[in-house]
Design a protein around this motif. Structure first.
Motif, mmCIF file in Angstrom:
data_model
loop_
_atom_site.group_PDB
_atom_site.id
_atom_site.type_symbol
_atom_site.label_atom_id
_atom_site.label_comp_id
_atom_site.label_asym_id
_atom_site.label_seq_id
_atom_site.Cartn_x
_atom_site.Cartn_y
_atom_site.Cartn_z
ATOM 1 N N ARG A 1 -10.635 0.747 -10.488
ATOM 2 C CA ARG A 1 -11.559 0.661 -9.352
ATOM 3 C C ARG A 1 -11.754 2.064 -8.763
ATOM 4 O O ARG A 1 -11.182 2.423 -7.749
ATOM 5 C CB ARG A 1 -11.027 -0.298 -8.294
ATOM 6 N N ILE B 1 -13.110 5.241 -6.827
ATOM 7 C CA ILE B 1 -13.756 5.386 -5.513
ATOM 8 C C ILE B 1 -14.656 6.633 -5.531
ATOM 9 O O ILE B 1 -15.750 6.615 -5.007
ATOM 10 C CB ILE B 1 -12.690 5.532 -4.395
ATOM 11 N N ASP C 1 0.825 -1.188 0.000
ATOM 12 C CA ASP C 1 0.000 0.000 0.000
ATOM 13 C C ASP C 1 0.869 1.253 0.000
ATOM 14 O O ASP C 1 0.950 1.976 0.972
ATOM 15 C CB ASP C 1 -0.838 -0.115 1.288
ATOM 16 N N TYR D 1 -7.768 4.309 -5.914
ATOM 17 C CA TYR D 1 -6.427 3.906 -5.474
ATOM 18 C C TYR D 1 -5.787 3.026 -6.536
ATOM 19 O O TYR D 1 -4.592 3.072 -6.765
ATOM 20 C CB TYR D 1 -6.492 3.154 -4.146
ATOM 21 N N TYR E 1 -2.444 11.748 -1.999
ATOM 22 C CA TYR E 1 -2.599 11.235 -3.363
ATOM 23 C C TYR E 1 -3.026 12.391 -4.252
ATOM 24 O O TYR E 1 -3.635 13.341 -3.772
ATOM 25 C CB TYR E 1 -3.708 10.167 -3.423
ATOM 26 N N ARG F 1 -7.681 12.448 2.735
ATOM 27 C CA ARG F 1 -6.340 12.135 2.212
ATOM 28 C C ARG F 1 -6.053 12.950 0.965
ATOM 29 O O ARG F 1 -4.920 13.365 0.718
ATOM 30 C CB ARG F 1 -6.227 10.645 1.885
ATOM 31 N N SER G 1 -21.848 5.142 4.336
ATOM 32 C CA SER G 1 -21.545 3.820 4.877
ATOM 33 C C SER G 1 -20.042 3.564 4.849
ATOM 34 O O SER G 1 -19.289 4.288 4.187
ATOM 35 C CB SER G 1 -22.293 2.755 4.082
ATOM 36 N N SER G 2 -19.617 2.542 5.549
ATOM 37 C CA SER G 2 -18.207 2.181 5.617
ATOM 38 C C SER G 2 -17.688 1.900 4.207
ATOM 39 O O SER G 2 -18.333 1.190 3.437
ATOM 40 C CB SER G 2 -18.065 0.945 6.506
ATOM 41 N N GLY G 3 -16.560 2.500 3.866
ATOM 42 C CA GLY G 3 -15.981 2.284 2.537
ATOM 43 C C GLY G 3 -16.518 3.234 1.484
ATOM 44 O O GLY G 3 -16.155 3.150 0.310
ATOM 45 N N ALA G 4 -17.370 4.187 1.878
ATOM 46 C CA ALA G 4 -17.968 5.124 0.908
ATOM 47 C C ALA G 4 -16.935 6.107 0.350
ATOM 48 O O ALA G 4 -17.174 6.708 -0.700
ATOM 49 C CB ALA G 4 -19.120 5.875 1.555
ATOM 50 N N GLY G 5 -15.823 6.291 1.066
ATOM 51 C CA GLY G 5 -14.784 7.198 0.567
ATOM 52 C C GLY G 5 -14.600 8.444 1.428
ATOM 53 O O GLY G 5 -13.951 9.399 1.002
ATOM 54 N N SER H 1 -12.857 8.978 4.337
ATOM 55 C CA SER H 1 -11.463 9.268 4.703
ATOM 56 C C SER H 1 -10.635 9.588 3.464
ATOM 57 O O SER H 1 -9.651 10.339 3.542
ATOM 58 C CB SER H 1 -10.843 8.095 5.449
ATOM 59 N N THR H 2 -11.032 9.040 2.325
ATOM 60 C CA THR H 2 -10.320 9.321 1.070
ATOM 61 C C THR H 2 -10.344 10.824 0.765
ATOM 62 O O THR H 2 -9.335 11.390 0.332
ATOM 63 C CB THR H 2 -10.953 8.505 -0.079
#
Ligand code: ATP
Length: 301
Positions: free
Chosen positions: A67, A69, A33, A63, A104, A98, A88-92, A94-95
């Motif tokens: 795929r 995000i 990662d 990422y 990034y 970042r 929901s969890s994984g929706a982006g 925290s992205t």
């Protein structure tokens, strides 16, 4: 004749070894990662922050190639206001944080602060402008005073004390036998989740950034600690442009603007009252969390 062929055999073996090595390296980079290297554009100027107006303009990002995000995301956070991001969890969620900190680079669109593309200014000036209160604060095996002073190099004792007071952790520190010289970490004082967050808040107060990212802890704090931390954070947010990555809805009620991320896009946006009236995703999330809270309360009785 056999002797003639030996060097060729050897060469073949070396070639196979290198090839194998190259394949292993390839799969290693795919798995590990590591963010792509972010470099300053040649001759990039420093970010000139007037008030800290943050905008995401049609931002796309993934990422891994293939795929995605985020898909063409638009956000507008006027200077000094608070935006809460839920989903929901994984929706982006925290992205987003970042990307704003430029861990990034975006794949499409741009992110601006006071009209300047963050990819066109120096990273040092960008990162000096943004304070992050992370989910999990890393503490050094050093004194608690050092851990707070880390927020800004060269801060004096008085400033550290003021920051600790602002983060409502001064009383706790003063009760320790060695005060600010008390060691924390593996062989020292162990801090609770709430206390660690307060250290992070104190660091941020020292840094005094115009833009703030709060990545709310997913691990639950007890409700009294949570209420105390929220009150402290409200003080810290005052006058700063704030993005709250929210995992619990109780923390977003006071935000000027709430966005619900779903499928890499903004599914809903508005204030708490507006989104409840709308009766969509946010209202459903709110109802679900409220019933979970009631169940927990009933079980505790
Ligand atoms: P949570 O509420 O669980 O913290 P989130 O909304 O903050 O979730 P992100 O952490 O932004 O979600 O992750 C969004 C998506 O990106 C997830 O599908 C996740 O698996 C993926 N992802 C996150 N970090 C990386 C990474 N470093 N490399 C590859 N994929 C990643």
């Amino acid at each position: 004749l056999a002797q003639l062929f030996r060097p060729l055999d050897l060469l073949g073996m070396v070639y196979r070894t290198i090839r194998q090595g190259a394949i292993d390296m390839g799969s290693m980079f795919a798995l590990v990662d590591t963010p792509a290297e972010i470099v300053d554009a040649p001759g990039a100027p420093a970010l000139a922050v007037a008030r800290g107006h943050v905008r995401f303009e049609g931002v796309s990002f993934g990422y891994d190639a293939g795929r995605p995000i985020l898909h063409g995301l638009d956000l507008d956070v006027p200077a000094g206001t608070t935006l809460a991001v839920v989903g929901s969890s994984g929706a982006g969620k925290s992205t987003l944080a970042r990307l704003l900190y430029r861990f990034y680079d975006v794949d499409g669109g741009r992110i601006t602060i006071d009209g300047q593309d963050i990819a066109a200014v120096t990273q040092a000036s960008l990162r000096a402008t943004i304070g992050i209160v992370p989910q999990d604060t890393v503490l050094f095996n050093d004194t608690i005073g050092y851990n707070i002073a880390y927020g800004r190099e060269g801060s004096g004792e008085d400033e550290v004390r003021r920051a600790a007071a602002g983060a409502a952790i001064a009383g706790f520190i003063e009760r320790q036998p060695d005060g600010y010289d008390t060691r924390v970490g593996e062989r020292g004082l162990k801090l609770s989740g709430g206390e660690k967050q307060r250290v992070a808040i104190a660091r941020t107060l020292l840094k005094n950034p115009p833009i703030l990212i709060l990545d709310e802890a997913t691990s639950a704090l007890d409700s009294r600690t949570e209420a105390d931390i929220l009150a402290t954070l409200e003080q810290v947010e005052r006058g700063r442009t704030t993005i709250v990555i929210a995992h619990r809805l109780s923390t977003v009620v006071h935000a000027d603007q709430i966005v619900v991320l779903d499928g890499g896009q903004v599914a809903e946006r508005g204030s708490h009252a507006e989104l409840l009236r709308r009766g969509g995703l946010y209202a459903a999330m709110w109802a679900r969390q409220a019933s979970e809270r009631d169940e927990a309360l009933a079980a505790a009785e």
